[in-house]
Design an enzyme around this catalytic site. Sequence first.
Site, short mmCIF file in Angstrom:
data_model
loop_
_atom_site.label_atom_id
_atom_site.label_comp_id
_atom_site.label_asym_id
_atom_site.label_seq_id
_atom_site.Cartn_x
_atom_site.Cartn_y
_atom_site.Cartn_z
N GLY A 152 0.78 -1.24 0.00
CA GLY A 152 0.00 0.00 0.00
C GLY A 152 0.81 1.29 0.00
CB SER A 153 4.33 2.21 -0.69
OG SER A 153 4.55 1.65 -1.96
CG ASN A 154 2.24 2.99 -5.71
OD1 ASN A 154 2.67 3.97 -6.33
ND2 ASN A 154 2.88 1.84 -5.66
CG MET A 170 -1.38 -8.76 -5.89
SD MET A 170 -0.22 -8.21 -7.16
CE MET A 170 0.59 -9.77 -7.52
CG HIS A 211 3.38 -3.11 -15.07
ND1 HIS A 211 2.93 -4.24 -14.42
CD2 HIS A 211 4.46 -3.50 -15.79
CE1 HIS A 211 3.70 -5.27 -14.74
NE2 HIS A 211 4.64 -4.84 -15.57
#
Length: 191
Positions: free
Chosen positions: A12-14, A87, A106
Amino acid sequence: MAKIAVFASGNGSNFEAIASKLQGTLHRIEFLLCNKRGARVIERAKKFGIPVYTVDYRKAEREKVEEEIIGLVEKHRIDLIVLAGWMKILTPHFTERYRKRILNIHPALLPKYPGTNAIERSYRAGDMELGITIHFVDSGVDTGPIILQKSFQRNGKETLTEVEEHIHRMEHLYYPEVVKKLLDDIGDSNE
Ligand code: GRF
């Protein structure tokens, strides 16, 4: 004002970079959708006070789970779905319904290295130019119209970890920017 839902399965860093970017704007992350119990992204969402929904693909067929997801997206009147380390493959039924309304990031220069472990595969292949791709999602795996690509040149001496860190830094810079820009455009047309 425009609303997004972020779909994420893991770290979850994005998600966090996007949540930070949207703070203090009129746009908001209406909810996080997660398919993995205990995923770190859930903690991050709680920190921001963002509601979390979870779905369980082990308990029902993919189509049934997607009906559940569509219910949430419609109920919350989501303008844009943002995949950030999601995912699960979405069926054509879903991607067609939200054509040009689902974004993905991506960690490679598509169409090279679609699918999982893209950073490692591009690193091990010895590619000197690496980068990221932000694109709309269609029914293929990491296909769909490209919105932005950013690349950098390696010097060949970096470790895999260093390359990964570089790519993630790029993601955290550009993904929130692209999301914000699209939301500004949607916000204008919503008024
Ligand atoms: C990112 O590298 C993204 O490009 C890929 O999945 C990863 C998610 O990382 N689709 P995080 O969960 O946002 O930290």
